[in-house]
Design a protein around this motif. Structure first.
Motif, PDB file in Angstrom:
ATOM      1  N   UNK A 251       0.840  -1.204   0.000  1.00 40.50           N
ATOM      2  CA  UNK A 251       0.000   0.000   0.000  1.00 40.50           C
ATOM      3  C   UNK A 251       0.872   1.250   0.000  1.00 40.50           C
ATOM      4  N   UNK A 252       1.886   1.277   0.862  1.00 39.56           N
ATOM      5  CA  UNK A 252       2.797   2.430   0.917  1.00 39.56           C
ATOM      6  C   UNK A 252       3.488   2.643  -0.432  1.00 39.56           C
ATOM      7  N   UNK A 253       3.922   1.562  -1.042  1.00 42.40           N
ATOM      8  CA  UNK A 253       4.611   1.645  -2.349  1.00 42.40           C
ATOM      9  C   UNK A 253       3.680   2.230  -3.409  1.00 42.40           C
ATOM     10  N   UNK A 254       2.423   1.752  -3.447  1.00 41.34           N
ATOM     11  CA  UNK A 254       1.461   2.234  -4.446  1.00 41.34           C
ATOM     12  C   UNK A 254       1.082   3.703  -4.208  1.00 41.34           C
ATOM     13  N   UNK A 255       0.991   4.119  -2.941  1.00 42.78           N
ATOM     14  CA  UNK A 255       0.697   5.529  -2.637  1.00 42.78           C
ATOM     15  C   UNK A 255       1.797   6.427  -3.198  1.00 42.78           C
ATOM     16  N   UNK A 256       3.040   6.050  -2.931  1.00 42.03           N
ATOM     17  CA  UNK A 256       4.176   6.862  -3.383  1.00 42.03           C
ATOM     18  C   UNK A 256       4.244   6.898  -4.911  1.00 42.03           C
ATOM     19  N   UNK A 257       3.969   5.772  -5.561  1.00 42.77           N
ATOM     20  CA  UNK A 257       3.954   5.738  -7.031  1.00 42.77           C
ATOM     21  C   UNK A 257       2.863   6.652  -7.589  1.00 42.77           C
ATOM     22  N   UNK A 258       1.664   6.577  -6.984  1.00 45.37           N
ATOM     23  CA  UNK A 258       0.524   7.355  -7.489  1.00 45.37           C
ATOM     24  C   UNK A 258       0.750   8.851  -7.361  1.00 45.37           C
ATOM     25  N   UNK A 259       1.368   9.276  -6.266  1.00 45.80           N
ATOM     26  CA  UNK A 259       1.506  10.725  -6.051  1.00 45.80           C
ATOM     27  C   UNK A 259       2.605  11.347  -6.913  1.00 45.80           C
ATOM     28  N   UNK A 260       3.426  10.532  -7.573  1.00 42.96           N
ATOM     29  CA  UNK A 260       4.397  11.096  -8.522  1.00 42.96           C
ATOM     30  C   UNK A 260       3.679  11.610  -9.772  1.00 42.96           C
ATOM     31  N   UNK A 261       2.498  11.079 -10.043  1.00 47.58           N
ATOM     32  CA  UNK A 261       1.712  11.505 -11.208  1.00 47.58           C
ATOM     33  C   UNK A 261       0.910  12.756 -10.859  1.00 47.58           C
ATOM     34  N   UNK A 262       0.217  12.720  -9.713  1.00 51.27           N
ATOM     35  CA  UNK A 262      -0.528  13.878  -9.207  1.00 51.27           C
ATOM     36  C   UNK A 262      -0.757  13.710  -7.708  1.00 51.27           C
ATOM     37  N   UNK A 263      -0.931  14.803  -6.965  1.00 52.94           N
ATOM     38  CA  UNK A 263      -1.208  14.667  -5.534  1.00 52.94           C
ATOM     39  C   UNK A 263      -2.491  13.868  -5.299  1.00 52.94           C
ATOM     40  N   UNK A 264      -2.501  13.083  -4.230  1.00 56.74           N
ATOM     41  CA  UNK A 264      -3.701  12.313  -3.843  1.00 56.74           C
ATOM     42  C   UNK A 264      -4.527  13.234  -2.946  1.00 56.74           C
TER      43      UNK A 264
END
Length: 313
Positions: free
Chosen positions: A166-179
Motif C-alpha cells: 500500500x505504501x509503495x502504491x501511494x508513493x507511485x501514485x503521487x508522482x503523477x498527481x497529488x492524492x
C-alpha cells in the motif's frame, strides 16, 4: 450538502455509568465529550457536584453545550485535547476528581459528515482532523510522508498485512498527481491488495484508521495522559476508558497494570526496595464488552472494550 447532526451513540453507556459510581456531590470529567451522551447521564446524577467536559472538536462542543444546558452552572465545557486535562482543571482550582470517562471512538458525526474526510464510504477531501485548528491533515500525510514512514504507520496503526505494498502504491501514485480525496486513496489501496484477499470488510478500513491515528496523534496522546488521569483521581475515584482497537486497549491495560503493581524489584527479592507504591486496582481484569442488545442497535460498538481503574482508598 446537508450537515449531519452530532448524533453519537454512547457505547457501553449503562455499563460505564454503573462502573463510575457517580456521587451526587462529586467532581467528574469527560475527556472526550462528543455529543454529551455519557456526560448527560453523569450530570443527571449530580446535586452539589460539578462536571467538566473536554473535546477538541468544535461541533462536539456546540452539540454537548446544547444537550447539557439544562444543568446550568454545574457544567464547564472546555475546547482542548484531553492530554491537557490536568493543567486545565488545575487552572480552575481542581486538583482531584471523583471519576473520569474516556470514549476513544471516532464519533458517528465525524464519520458521517462527508467533508471531514474520516470515512472511506464518501468521496471527500482527505482531512481527518479531529481538531480543525491544527494544520496537519490526512492529505499532508499521504502526500508528504516517505514510503518508509507510510509503511510504518499502516503496519503499526492499521495492522494491515499489505502495508508495504500500500505504501509503495501511494508513493507511485503521487508522482503523477497529488492524492487529494478519499476515493482516490481507496482506488490506490484496492489496487495494492490481491482480489482474493479483499473479502473481509472494506480494503481501506485499516489504512484509513492508521492515517487518522497518525493525523491526530491518538496513541501518543493516550499514552501520555493515562498516568495523569490516575494521579487526578481522588481516593476511590474511578477511571473508565472505552477503546475500539487493540493498540488502544493494550496501552490502557498496561498502564492500569503498571499503576496497580509498580514494583520494579527482581522477583527473587524477599522484600520490596524500589519504594514504588500501588496507586489502585484495575477493577476489570478482563474488559467489559457490549451486550447483544447494544450490538444489534449499533454495529459500531462491536469492537468496544471498557476497562476500569479505581484509585486506592
Amino acid at each position: 450538502m446537508e450537515e449531519a447532526q452530532f448524533n453519537h451513540y454512547s457505547v457501553l453507556l449503562e455499563e460505564t455509568i454503573a462502573e463510575l459510581k457517580v456521587k451526587p456531590d462529586g467532581i467528574y470529567l469527560d475527556g472526550t465529550l462528543g455529543g454529551g451522551g455519557h456526560a448527560y447521564q453523569v450530570c443527571k446524577r449530580l446535586t452539589d457536584g460539578h462536571f467538566y467536559g473536554i473535546d477538541q472538536d468544535e461541533a462536539a462542543i456546540q452539540a454537548a453545550g446544547d444537550r447539557l444546558k439544562e444543568f446550568g452552572d454545574k457544567v464547564t465545557i472546555l475546547r482542548d485535547n484531553y492530554c491537557n486535562a490536568k493543567s486545565l482543571l488545575e487552572s480552575k482550582g481542581v486538583e482531584k476528581v471523583d471519576g473520569i470517562v474516556l470514549d476513544l471512538g471516532v464519533s458517528s458525526y465525524q464519520l458521517d459528515t462527508e467533508e471531514r474526510g474520516f470515512s472511506y464510504r464518501y468521496d471527500a477531501p482527505l482531512d481527518m482532523r479531529m481538531d480543525q485548528r491544527q494544520s496537519l491533515t490526512a492529505k499532508d500525510i499521504v502526500n508528504g510522508y516517505s514510503e518508509k514512514e507510510l509503511f510504518a504507520i499502516i503496519r503499526d496503526y492499521g495492522e494491515d498485512p499489505f502495508a508495504k505494498n500500500i505504501a509503495k502504491h501511494i508513493v507511485q501514485a503521487r508522482t503523477i498527481k497529488p492524492i487529494e480525496t478519499t476515493f482516490e486513496l481507496n482506488e490506490i489501496i484496492k489496487a495494492s491488495i490481491p482480489a482474493k484477499m479483499r473479502v473481509n470488510g472494506h480494503p481501506s478500513k485499516q489504512t484509513f484508521q492508521a492515517i487518522r491515528i497518525e493525523c491526530n496523534r491518538e496513541l501518543e496522546v493516550l499514552k501520555n495522559a493515562l498516568d495523569d488521569f490516575i494521579d487526578m483521581l481522588a481516593p476511590q475515584g474511578r477511571l473508565c476508558i472505552i477503546t475500539f482497537h487493540s493498540l488502544e486497549d493494550r496501552l490502557v491495560k498496561n498502564a492500569f497494570r503498571r499503576n496497580e503493581n509498580p514494583c520494579t524489584c527482581p522477583p527473587n527479592f524477599p522484600v520490596c526496595t524500589c519504594g514504588n507504591v500501588s496507586k489502585g486496582t484495575a477493577i476489570t481484569k478482563k474488559p467489559i464488552l457490549p451486550g447483544e442488545k447494544e450490538l444489534q442497535e449499533n454495529n459500531r460498538s462491536k469492537s468496544a472494550k471498557l476497562r476500569v481503574f479505581e484509585k486506592i482508598g
